[in-house]
Design an enzyme around this catalytic site. Structure first.
Site, PDB file in Angstrom:
ATOM      1  N   ASP A   1      -6.005  -2.773  -0.304  1.00 17.47           N
ATOM      2  CA  ASP A   1      -5.140  -1.591  -0.350  1.00 17.47           C
ATOM      3  C   ASP A   1      -3.669  -1.932  -0.564  1.00 17.47           C
ATOM      4  O   ASP A   1      -2.815  -1.044  -0.542  1.00 17.47           O
ATOM      5  CB  ASP A   1      -5.317  -0.718   0.905  1.00 17.47           C
ATOM      6  CG  ASP A   1      -5.219  -1.529   2.189  1.00 17.47           C
ATOM      7  OD1 ASP A   1      -4.998  -2.743   2.104  1.00 17.47           O
ATOM      8  OD2 ASP A   1      -5.356  -0.937   3.266  1.00 17.47           O
TER       9      ASP A   1
ATOM     10  N   GLU B   1      -3.690 -17.337   8.496  1.00 16.15           N
ATOM     11  CA  GLU B   1      -3.015 -17.987   7.365  1.00 16.15           C
ATOM     12  C   GLU B   1      -2.634 -19.426   7.720  1.00 16.15           C
ATOM     13  O   GLU B   1      -2.860 -20.360   6.948  1.00 16.15           O
ATOM     14  CB  GLU B   1      -1.768 -17.196   6.958  1.00 16.15           C
ATOM     15  CG  GLU B   1      -2.057 -15.797   6.417  1.00 16.15           C
ATOM     16  CD  GLU B   1      -2.198 -14.723   7.487  1.00 16.15           C
ATOM     17  OE1 GLU B   1      -2.214 -15.075   8.702  1.00 16.15           O
ATOM     18  OE2 GLU B   1      -2.286 -13.537   7.125  1.00 16.15           O
TER      19      GLU B   1
END
Lengths: 299, 299
Positions: A159, A244
């Site tokens: 998105d 991450e």
């Protein structure tokens, strides 16, 4: 045969030669120019984009209008879409085949106990872990049998919004590139901190102590680096916000290895957007009466 | 000159002619094929798209990634962007010039008393009225001086999602086309009701008694029709939900004139999406200390 006839014949011959030579040169030029354009297109290093996705009302519009249109314009993209589902859905299969992009359609469900419970905060449990790992598994297998390691890997959530220039920036990465991301970490822009063109830290409000305080949308790596570190992946048991960092450390990277992109990290080329859940008050009333306004339609 | 020499010369000449003729034919074929492609592109009827827009954090990402990418892929679009602002902003100007699209950049501010007050419901006052009318004013002036009335007019709000097929559907309209819209009127899909391929009413939950119970994103008209009715426009004083009806009645249309598109109104090609307002808790804390994470950056 008269001499004049001979002269005329020779002149005609020379004329024919000139015409044929000119035509041939122009023809060859077009042929070569055309071929070079095709060669150029095939010479672009591929960007493998891994997108985890899940079923919701705005899934099709998000994937189609925020992602696939950008990828079609950027060119040289191989889209790896991994559904959080126990089967591949027709909606995603149709959508992918209509893009005209090279793509790979995968699926792997997140087990119930790994999903966020209603009482938990949105960031309590990481999302897309198994799906990104499934994308990595496929990509490593694919690259194993290929002898081309010129490509790049980028994780694009389903998105977010992507500026076309982002893909040009990814294609000039040597090992790992990093750049600002808008609307993440409760600030307008999260970005790396630079000193003398080198990354020395992170300009973020939440958990700046992380080794890599960068959003999933804020970095890309070369696939060669990925293949050199076959164990690097995501991990469900990391603390919130550390996916991450865990992945990049798995690639043997340090902060100093990061290559600042997007004009020394001064440009926003990716936005961490979310689509508002549609208001469906009347739909729910109709549903209770057995009516569905989207019956037989793909939304 | 010997006879054999003459035969050789004639053979060479014939050879040269064959080569020159073949080259010339291939060359001409490429030239004509190329030209026909160019001609085809210039023959597409233009779709004039009017988009009212206003400043907010997600303005750039919405306009860029939901609209401009779709319009670039669709081709044959002239984008008329009208800012609700007392001047044209640099952000929108930069964005438009980067699209490579033919565009027109306008602005007109909505006066304070015509704007929704904090205590009013979202639908209490219509939005984009003056901006759409400003777009219409420009378009009518433009068409007045042009002798090409083959085009179409479509109103595309700045945060909706557009399937590329929508633009193909618009290009086969005779006078006015209509189709389903998702996520509007509190249902999954608002759509026309058909009987024997003709539109006889509206399958909507809210105000189905309207002459045209269709969202702004659910119809397009030929510019010829627009020019035949120079007074048709939007009006601030209509009851909530009646902007579309007012405009379409102004064009002298009746329900029976509507041409059902998108496979007899069975397909969703446009989604009435909204982007969630970004969470900026930390940004506000920083702002109070005089820091802005987007300082000097365009978000």
């Amino acid at each position: 045969m008269h001499d004049e006839e001979m002269v005329g014949l020779r002149r005609k011959r020379r004329m024919a030669q000139v015409v044929s030579l000119t035509s041939a040169v122009i023809f060859l030029w077009i042929l070569l120019y055309g071929a070079s354009t095709v060669r150029h297109a095939s010479r672009i290093a591929l960007i493998y984009i891994v997108t985890p996705t899940y079923t919701r009302p705005s899934q099709k519009v998000d994937l189609t209008t925020r992602l696939s249109h950008a990828f079609q314009l950027a060119q040289g993209i191989h889209w790896i879409v991994v559904e959080d589902s126990d089967h591949k859905t027709t909606l995603v299969a149709n959508l992918l085949s209509r893009t005209g992009l090279p793509y790979t359609h995968l699926h792997i469900p997140t087990p119930g106990h790994m999903k966020r419970q209603p009482h938990e905060k949105p960031w309590a449990k990481p999302r897309g872990v198994l799906q990104r790992n499934e994308g990595l598994r496929w990509l490593r297998e694919e690259l194993q049998s290929s002898n081309n390691l010129d490509g790049f890997l980028y994780f694009a959530d389903d998105d977010n919004g992507y500026d076309l220039e982002l893909f040009d920036e990814i294609r000039i990465i040597k090992r790992v590139g990093v750049w600002p991301v808008a609307f993440v970490g409760e600030v307008m822009v999260e970005k790396p901190l630079l000193k003398d063109g080198k990354i020395v830290g992170w300009d973020v409000a939440i958990k700046p102590e992380r080794e890599f305080a960068v959003d999933m949308a804020g970095f890309a790596v070369s696939v060669k680096l990925l293949m050199d570190h076959p164990e690097a992946k995501f991990d469900f048991d990391q603390p919130p916000g550390y996916q991450e960092t865990y992945f990049l450390k798995g690639l043997g990277l340090k902060k100093e290895d990061m290559e600042p992109k997007a004009k020394n990290c001064t440009q926003v080329l990716v936005w961490h957007t979310k689509t508002k859940e549609p208001v469906l008050i009347q739909e729910k009333i109709l549903n209770r009466k057995g009516k569905h306004t989207d019956e037989g339609m793909e939304v």
